[in-house]
Write a protein that holds these residues in place. Structure first.
Motif, PDB file in Angstrom:
ATOM      1  N   TRP A 159      19.994  31.354  75.953  1.00  0.00           N
ATOM      2  CA  TRP A 159      21.051  30.822  75.239  1.00  0.00           C
ATOM      3  C   TRP A 159      22.490  30.534  76.129  1.00  0.00           C
ATOM      4  N   PRO A 160      23.048  29.586  75.690  1.00  0.00           N
ATOM      5  CA  PRO A 160      24.467  29.136  76.139  1.00  0.00           C
ATOM      6  C   PRO A 160      25.542  30.193  76.259  1.00  0.00           C
ATOM      7  N   TYR A 161      25.465  31.161  75.411  1.00  0.00           N
ATOM      8  CA  TYR A 161      26.531  32.118  75.100  1.00  0.00           C
ATOM      9  C   TYR A 161      27.038  32.964  76.094  1.00  0.00           C
ATOM     10  N   TRP A 162      26.148  33.369  77.104  1.00  0.00           N
ATOM     11  CA  TRP A 162      26.729  34.231  78.115  1.00  0.00           C
ATOM     12  C   TRP A 162      27.424  33.410  79.352  1.00  0.00           C
ATOM     13  N   ASN A 163      26.857  32.374  79.364  1.00  0.00           N
ATOM     14  CA  ASN A 163      27.280  31.507  80.710  1.00  0.00           C
ATOM     15  C   ASN A 163      28.763  30.859  80.318  1.00  0.00           C
ATOM     16  N   ARG A 164      29.016  30.934  79.141  1.00  0.00           N
ATOM     17  CA  ARG A 164      30.303  30.200  78.552  1.00  0.00           C
ATOM     18  C   ARG A 164      31.678  31.279  79.018  1.00  0.00           C
ATOM     19  N   THR A 165      31.008  32.434  78.953  1.00  0.00           N
ATOM     20  CA  THR A 165      32.181  33.619  78.990  1.00  0.00           C
ATOM     21  C   THR A 165      31.827  34.742  80.261  1.00  0.00           C
ATOM     22  N   GLU A 166      30.608  34.544  80.712  1.00  0.00           N
ATOM     23  CA  GLU A 166      29.976  35.490  81.690  1.00  0.00           C
ATOM     24  C   GLU A 166      30.207  36.977  80.986  1.00  0.00           C
ATOM     25  N   GLY A 167      29.889  36.982  79.622  1.00  0.00           N
ATOM     26  CA  GLY A 167      29.628  38.255  79.035  1.00  0.00           C
ATOM     27  C   GLY A 167      30.894  38.934  78.367  1.00  0.00           C
ATOM     28  N   ALA A 168      32.302  38.040  78.560  1.00  0.00           N
ATOM     29  CA  ALA A 168      33.220  38.832  77.932  1.00  0.00           C
ATOM     30  C   ALA A 168      33.247  38.813  76.528  1.00  0.00           C
ATOM     31  N   ASP A 169      32.441  38.075  75.830  1.00  0.00           N
ATOM     32  CA  ASP A 169      32.412  38.276  74.486  1.00  0.00           C
ATOM     33  C   ASP A 169      31.145  39.019  73.865  1.00  0.00           C
ATOM     34  N   HIS A 170      30.574  39.807  74.988  1.00  0.00           N
ATOM     35  CA  HIS A 170      29.375  40.540  74.783  1.00  0.00           C
ATOM     36  C   HIS A 170      29.776  42.003  74.674  1.00  0.00           C
ATOM     37  N   PHE A 171      29.051  42.860  74.065  1.00  0.00           N
ATOM     38  CA  PHE A 171      28.909  43.937  74.269  1.00  0.00           C
ATOM     39  C   PHE A 171      27.665  44.885  74.607  1.00  0.00           C
ATOM     40  N   PHE A 172      27.627  46.153  75.311  1.00  0.00           N
ATOM     41  CA  PHE A 172      26.382  46.673  75.505  1.00  0.00           C
ATOM     42  C   PHE A 172      26.650  48.271  75.348  1.00  0.00           C
ATOM     43  N   ILE A 173      25.691  48.876  74.741  1.00  0.00           N
ATOM     44  CA  ILE A 173      25.645  50.280  74.690  1.00  0.00           C
ATOM     45  C   ILE A 173      25.138  50.864  75.831  1.00  0.00           C
ATOM     46  N   VAL A 174      26.066  51.625  76.687  1.00  0.00           N
ATOM     47  CA  VAL A 174      25.542  52.425  77.827  1.00  0.00           C
ATOM     48  C   VAL A 174      25.906  53.986  77.772  1.00  0.00           C
ATOM     49  N   PRO A 175      24.893  54.594  77.247  1.00  0.00           N
ATOM     50  CA  PRO A 175      25.395  56.155  76.789  1.00  0.00           C
ATOM     51  C   PRO A 175      25.112  57.151  77.812  1.00  0.00           C
ATOM     52  N   HIS A 176      24.732  56.612  79.146  1.00  0.00           N
ATOM     53  CA  HIS A 176      24.421  57.640  80.091  1.00  0.00           C
ATOM     54  C   HIS A 176      25.529  58.679  80.640  1.00  0.00           C
ATOM     55  N   ASP A 177      25.278  59.356  81.338  1.00  0.00           N
ATOM     56  CA  ASP A 177      26.321  60.455  81.956  1.00  0.00           C
ATOM     57  C   ASP A 177      27.636  59.580  82.341  1.00  0.00           C
ATOM     58  N   PHE A 178      27.357  58.608  83.369  1.00  0.00           N
ATOM     59  CA  PHE A 178      28.525  57.971  83.817  1.00  0.00           C
ATOM     60  C   PHE A 178      28.364  56.294  83.533  1.00  0.00           C
ATOM     61  N   GLY A 179      27.907  56.246  82.211  1.00  0.00           N
ATOM     62  CA  GLY A 179      27.823  54.850  81.924  1.00  0.00           C
ATOM     63  C   GLY A 179      27.053  53.736  82.426  1.00  0.00           C
ATOM     64  N   ALA A 180      27.801  52.621  82.723  1.00  0.00           N
ATOM     65  CA  ALA A 180      27.058  51.676  83.284  1.00  0.00           C
ATOM     66  C   ALA A 180      27.035  51.783  85.048  1.00  0.00           C
ATOM     67  N   CYS A 181      27.492  52.965  85.530  1.00  0.00           N
ATOM     68  CA  CYS A 181      27.210  53.154  86.934  1.00  0.00           C
ATOM     69  C   CYS A 181      25.979  53.858  87.150  1.00  0.00           C
ATOM     70  N   PHE A 182      25.131  54.126  86.154  1.00  0.00           N
ATOM     71  CA  PHE A 182      23.853  54.484  86.111  1.00  0.00           C
ATOM     72  C   PHE A 182      23.309  55.390  87.261  1.00  0.00           C
ATOM     73  N   HIS A 183      23.974  56.755  87.140  1.00  0.00           N
ATOM     74  CA  HIS A 183      23.557  57.849  87.862  1.00  0.00           C
ATOM     75  C   HIS A 183      24.179  58.924  87.162  1.00  0.00           C
ATOM     76  N   TYR A 184      23.399  60.090  87.477  1.00  0.00           N
ATOM     77  CA  TYR A 184      23.628  61.374  86.743  1.00  0.00           C
ATOM     78  C   TYR A 184      24.735  62.263  87.428  1.00  0.00           C
ATOM     79  N   GLN A 185      24.675  61.959  88.934  1.00  0.00           N
ATOM     80  CA  GLN A 185      25.521  62.520  89.865  1.00  0.00           C
ATOM     81  C   GLN A 185      26.891  61.733  90.129  1.00  0.00           C
ATOM     82  N   GLU A 186      28.027  62.448  89.871  1.00  0.00           N
ATOM     83  CA  GLU A 186      29.327  61.666  89.980  1.00  0.00           C
ATOM     84  C   GLU A 186      29.353  60.857  91.231  1.00  0.00           C
ATOM     85  N   GLU A 187      29.140  61.395  92.372  1.00  0.00           N
ATOM     86  CA  GLU A 187      29.411  60.975  94.040  1.00  0.00           C
ATOM     87  C   GLU A 187      28.509  59.751  93.911  1.00  0.00           C
ATOM     88  N   LYS A 188      27.174  59.810  93.654  1.00  0.00           N
ATOM     89  CA  LYS A 188      26.533  58.513  93.503  1.00  0.00           C
ATOM     90  C   LYS A 188      26.857  57.354  92.562  1.00  0.00           C
TER      91      LYS A 188
END
Length: 436
Positions: A159-188
């Protein structure tokens, strides 16, 4: 014996408060009690929000209707990104990270969905990034970055829509402990940072902490998932006395991951236990009884301390069951903070002040307790914390859409100039760049 004596102690304490305050709480023909925060309405009505504006105002923003204010295009991804993952492990439907699944289901039949991407205000990519569970039911986030990168590569190629904004008009659900950092330990998680490809997207996440690398500007902080039907099945009569002053069930130490005892919860939970394990006003334990939900409905204050992350389902449970949340998590960003008056319904205690928790809570005047209880009795407040099936007006789904609608219209910086690029597709740990 300990439970019986604690109940007597609390009742004597509350009786003393009421006596001191005299007639301040008289209302027409009856006396309003601190131990009764739900009035005479049925528990079913309170839970599902079938009443009017009962017990105080939650603010007009909670009542906003997002329909007609935005349109969302849902990418149709191969089922390996969502449905097949769920088929492998149905436990994902009930854990605290399940908002990603139920938000997807909601949007598929929502009135805000559009099948014409040219008229969309927002684009949603349904990836179940927390549905890889251990035998104990804990999500493993280690494959999530590769999975998310793969999905973004797919939509940017087809689709052409990501490339025209590089995701600025896209949203993602990232419900993990530290969201889109994707780790359950804060230091990591801090070391990893937010997945580089999501730097321009709007992130809908449970993690919220000010001045933290895992929460970027513009993110929407949401409540964790708590099963609505399960909570509904444990409702008790709303006039049941609240004979427990302070209630908490959960870990105080995480010996397996923090043998020294000072890192988990930044020592706040350990301080609760060491200072109040023998205090008759505090009903605290590591045991999780079958009456857990019923006990919360019998409590005046429910402790909501940080664990590995600042948030937990206790916050949702406390609001649903009318137990004043005592929030012990410095710099926490709470769910839908632009709509829910957290300062009015909760009590905030700094982590360093935990040793004074008994003094802090017993110093709160009875009329202030009653005011918080009346606000918590408002069905709109409860509804905003839930992801029910089917969806209900004003629920967490609608609060997310309201948050997205308030970001419209997109400003000029959303759209890139021809051949302009800002994201680095090769950034991040080497392991994240492997194919998924």
């Amino acid at each position: 014996m300990r439970s019986w004596s604690r109940g007597i102690f609390v009742l004597l304490y509350l009786a003393l408060l009421v006596k001191i305050e005299g007639l301040k709480f008289h209302r027409s023909e009856h006396t309003e009690r601190i131990s009764d925060s739900a009035g005479s309405c049925s528990e079913m009505d309170v839970f599902w929000g079938n009443l009017g504006n009962v017990g105080g105002s939650a603010g007009d923003v909670l009542e906003d209707n997002p329909v007609g204010r935005l349109k969302v295009f849902v990418y149709e991804l191969p089922s390996k990104y969502n449905k097949k993952i769920l088929q492998k492990d149905q436990r994902c439907l009930n854990h605290m990270f399940a908002a990603e699944i139920f938000m997807h289901r909601f949007l598929l039949s929502s009135a805000v969905r559009t099948f014409n991407p040219e008229e969309a205000d927002w684009f949603y990519t349904p990836v179940y990034s927390t549905c890889d569970l251990t035998p104990n039911g804990l999500p493993l986030p280690f494959k999530s970055p590769r999975m998310m990168r793969s999905a973004i590569q797919l939509i940017s190629s087809n689709w052409p829509y990501w490339n025209r904004t590089e995701g600025a008009d896209h949203f993602f659900i990232v419900p993990h402990d530290f969201g889109a950092c994707f780790h359950y330990q804060e230091e990591k998680a801090i070391e990893r940072g937010i997945l580089p490809l999501l730097q321009r997207a709007t992130l809908v996440q449970t993690f919220g902490q000010r001045n933290h690398v895992c929460l970027k500007d513009g993110s929407i902080t949401v409540p964790p998932y708590a099963p609505p039907q399960k909570m509904q099945s444990h409702l008790i009569p709303p006039d049941t006395p609240r004979s427990i002053f302070v209630y908490f069930r959960g870990l105080f130490y995480d010996v397996g991951n923090d043998p020294e005892g000072g890192y988990y919860a930044r020592g706040a939970r350990a301080a609760v236990w060491e200072n109040f394990k023998n205090n008759p006003l505090f009903d605290i334990s590591t045991e999780h009884p079958t009456t857990y939900y019923e006990d919360m409905q019998r409590a005046i204050f429910c402790l909501c301390p940080l664990g590995w992350a600042p948030w937990s389902p206790r916050l949702v449970e406390a609001v649903i069951f009318g137990c004043i949340p005592v929030i012990i998590a410095d710099d926490i960003v709470l769910p839908f903070a632009d709509a829910i008056p957290w300062e009015d319904i909760g009590v905030f205690v700094a982590e360093k002040d935990v040793p004074n928790l008994d003094t802090i809570l017993t110093s709160i005047r009875p009329e202030e307790i009653l005011r918080k209880q009346r606000l918590l009795a408002n069905p709109s407040m409860k509804q905003a914390m839930l992801f029910p099936t089917p969806a209900q007006s004003g629920d967490a789904f609608h609060q997310i859409l309201n948050g997205l609608a308030r970001k419209l219209p997109h400003d000029k910086s959303t759209y890139l100039k021809p051949r302009e690029k800002s994201l680095n597709w090769t950034a991040g740990p080497v392991g994240d760049l492997k194919p998924w």
